[in-house]
Design a protein around this motif. Structure first.
Motif, mmCIF file in Angstrom:
data_model
loop_
_atom_site.group_PDB
_atom_site.id
_atom_site.type_symbol
_atom_site.label_atom_id
_atom_site.label_comp_id
_atom_site.label_asym_id
_atom_site.label_seq_id
_atom_site.Cartn_x
_atom_site.Cartn_y
_atom_site.Cartn_z
ATOM 1 N N LEU A 125 -1.338 -7.522 -9.698
ATOM 2 C CA LEU A 125 -1.449 -6.065 -9.495
ATOM 3 C C LEU A 125 -0.704 -5.292 -10.587
ATOM 4 C CD1 LEU A 125 -1.010 -5.808 -5.611
ATOM 5 C CD2 LEU A 125 -3.113 -5.465 -6.915
ATOM 6 N N ILE A 126 0.425 -5.837 -11.002
ATOM 7 C CA ILE A 126 1.222 -5.156 -12.047
ATOM 8 C C ILE A 126 0.407 -4.988 -13.335
ATOM 9 C CG2 ILE A 126 3.203 -5.455 -13.610
ATOM 10 C CD1 ILE A 126 4.773 -6.582 -11.225
ATOM 11 N N THR A 127 -0.409 -5.977 -13.644
ATOM 12 C CA THR A 127 -1.176 -5.893 -14.902
ATOM 13 C C THR A 127 -2.206 -4.764 -14.883
ATOM 14 O OG1 THR A 127 -2.821 -7.489 -14.111
ATOM 15 C CG2 THR A 127 -0.949 -8.358 -15.355
ATOM 16 N N ASN A 171 2.274 3.977 -7.341
ATOM 17 C CA ASN A 171 0.972 3.471 -7.788
ATOM 18 C C ASN A 171 0.764 2.017 -7.366
ATOM 19 O OD1 ASN A 171 -1.447 3.250 -9.237
ATOM 20 N ND2 ASN A 171 -0.663 4.498 -10.904
ATOM 21 N N LEU A 172 1.826 1.224 -7.483
ATOM 22 C CA LEU A 172 1.726 -0.182 -7.122
ATOM 23 C C LEU A 172 1.495 -0.345 -5.607
ATOM 24 C CD1 LEU A 172 1.887 -3.089 -8.256
ATOM 25 C CD2 LEU A 172 4.341 -3.036 -7.814
ATOM 26 N N LYS A 173 2.174 0.498 -4.832
ATOM 27 C CA LYS A 173 1.987 0.443 -3.381
ATOM 28 C C LYS A 173 0.555 0.833 -3.004
ATOM 29 C CE LYS A 173 6.752 1.092 -1.896
ATOM 30 N NZ LYS A 173 7.777 2.030 -1.439
ATOM 31 N N GLU A 174 0.030 1.814 -3.670
ATOM 32 C CA GLU A 174 -1.360 2.228 -3.405
ATOM 33 C C GLU A 174 -2.329 1.090 -3.725
ATOM 34 O OE1 GLU A 174 -0.719 7.006 -4.403
ATOM 35 O OE2 GLU A 174 -1.870 5.727 -5.761
ATOM 36 N N LEU A 175 -2.081 0.440 -4.838
ATOM 37 C CA LEU A 175 -2.916 -0.698 -5.223
ATOM 38 C C LEU A 175 -2.844 -1.798 -4.166
ATOM 39 C CD1 LEU A 175 -2.268 -1.268 -9.052
ATOM 40 C CD2 LEU A 175 -4.383 -0.558 -7.975
ATOM 41 N N TYR A 176 -1.632 -2.039 -3.709
ATOM 42 C CA TYR A 176 -1.417 -3.079 -2.700
ATOM 43 C C TYR A 176 -2.163 -2.745 -1.403
ATOM 44 C CZ TYR A 176 0.992 -5.850 0.810
ATOM 45 O OH TYR A 176 1.274 -6.691 1.852
ATOM 46 N N GLU A 177 -2.071 -1.465 -0.992
ATOM 47 C CA GLU A 177 -2.750 -1.049 0.241
ATOM 48 C C GLU A 177 -4.265 -1.204 0.092
ATOM 49 O OE1 GLU A 177 -1.365 -0.441 3.088
ATOM 50 O OE2 GLU A 177 0.614 -0.742 2.178
ATOM 51 N N LYS A 178 -4.777 -0.867 -1.063
ATOM 52 C CA LYS A 178 -6.214 -1.018 -1.308
ATOM 53 C C LYS A 178 -6.607 -2.488 -1.284
ATOM 54 C CE LYS A 178 -6.821 3.220 -3.882
ATOM 55 N NZ LYS A 178 -6.861 3.844 -5.194
ATOM 56 N N TYR A 179 -5.749 -3.287 -1.858
ATOM 57 C CA TYR A 179 -5.998 -4.734 -1.861
ATOM 58 C C TYR A 179 -6.023 -5.262 -0.428
ATOM 59 C CZ TYR A 179 -4.901 -9.688 -2.178
ATOM 60 O OH TYR A 179 -4.903 -11.047 -2.002
ATOM 61 N N ARG A 180 -5.037 -4.820 0.397
ATOM 62 C CA ARG A 180 -4.961 -5.266 1.800
ATOM 63 C C ARG A 180 -6.177 -4.767 2.587
ATOM 64 N NH1 ARG A 180 -1.255 -8.796 3.862
ATOM 65 N NH2 ARG A 180 -0.939 -7.500 5.708
ATOM 66 N N GLY A 181 -6.579 -3.536 2.279
ATOM 67 C CA GLY A 181 -7.711 -2.954 2.986
ATOM 68 C C GLY A 181 -9.009 -3.664 2.679
#
Lengths: 183, 161
Positions: A125-127, A171-181
């Motif tokens: 996700l960081i990348t 931004n990273l948290k948003e990405l993570y939430e989208k990934y989880r969703g």
């Protein structure tokens, strides 16, 4: 910061290989991690880290020691190496756009990663973050550098670094939430 | 779920391989170092020197102008020069005026008698003695070779001897 760092720097400037070796061994791991999390490829990270320290050895006579550790200078070189790498390889990741491109995340591939949130997923996700966000997250949370040192390495003010840090984590948290969703 | 910051901190465990670091260092040290750049100026250096030169230029212009002496000497000069002391300059100026007045009075005193004689003569005889035509006529009337005039000269010589 390395003990007696200033002396080692002066010795390395005079051509002392042993002194440069001490600096290299002290900072190699953190510079390697910094590069690895930005390029996400072990071989590329090794090559770029090698180039970073090669530039440092060749140009250390022009280095001016200030209040910050020499790692700030090494991070600057490493950042430039990564930027050059993306320019020359034209990797299909927007590194200069202000807004995050969600479509570049590749959720279909991520779905194949089963199990709870792990380090590899976070690395992945960081990348997808903007390069500046990557820099702040790695230097602040992985390497525990203070804001002043990060600001010096990134040639920005401390206030700007704090703002970048806040946005990067958000931004990273948003990405993570989208990934989880999507899983 | 773990805090995302805590998960990121675990990435610190990532290390490069030992074999890679040894080989990399050996290859790096096999390269020569670049010589030090002799004429490298940072942006801060350039700004510092340009500001210093600019201010020096402005100071030179001010020092060469009359405005500097008249208006800005007290502001810019930490030590006030004696020649620029306003009170001293006023005293000197007043003394010059007095000296000029005295010399003028003396001149008028000397010349007034001469003027009075000239005016008196003019009033009695008129301005004829100044007429150039009359003077020319008298010159023509003079006979230098006249014998009587020679006798007069001889008599005058005997008297003086």
């Amino acid at each position: 910061m390395l003990e007696n760092e200033k002396k080692y720097i002066e010795d390395a400037k005079a051509g002392n290989q042993e002194a440069f070796g001490i600096i290299y061994n002290h900072y190699i791991a953190q510079i390697y991690r910094f590069v690895l999390f930005k390029v996400s490829g072990k071989q590329i990270a090794q090559d770029l880290t090698h180039e970073t320290f090669l530039s440092a050895w060749q140009n250390i006579k022009n280095y001016k020691h200030k209040e910050f550790p020499i790692s700030s200078w090494l991070y600057q070189i490493a950042r430039n190496k990564v930027i050059d790498y993306y320019r020359t390889n034209k990797k299909n990741i927007s590194i200069d756009t202000e807004e995050f491109d969600e479509s570049s995340l590749g959720f279909e591939e991520q779905k194949n990663l089963d199990g709870p949130m792990n380090l590899e997923k976070i690395k992945s996700l960081i990348t997808y973050l903007k390069p500046e966000y990557q820099d702040v997250i790695i230097m602040r949370y992985v390497e525990d550098l203070d804001h002043g040192e990060i600001a010096h390495a990134m040639k920005k003010s401390e206030g700007a670094v704090r703002l970048l840090q806040h946005r990067a984590i958000k931004n990273l948290k948003e990405l993570y939430e989208k990934y989880r969703g999507n899983n | 779920m773990k805090n995302i910051e805590e998960i990121i901190r675990q990435l610190k465990k990532t290390e490069p391989e030992k074999e890679y670091t040894v080989n990399s260092l050996n290859l790096i040290l096999a390269n020569p170092q670049n010589p030090k750049n002799k004429f490298t100026f940072s942006l801060a250096d350039i700004l510092k020197y340009s500001v210093a030169m600019g201010l020096t230029g402005i100071l030179i212009i001010f020092s060469l102008s009359d405005a500097f002496l008249g208006l800005n000497a007290k502001i810019l000069s930490p030590i006030l020069l004696s020649s620029l002391d306003e009170q001293k300059l006023k005293n000197e100026a007043s003394q010059v005026d007095i000296k000029i007045s005295i010399s003028e009075a003396k001149y008028y005193n000397d010349s007034i008698n001469k003027v009075a004689v000239a005016l008196n003569e003019t009033a009695q005889n008129g301005p004829d003695h100044l007429n150039s035509a009359i003077i020319q006529k008298e010159i023509q009337g003079l006979d230098i070779n006249n014998q009587n005039d020679k006798n007069i000269d001889d008599l005058l010589n005997k008297l003086t001897l």
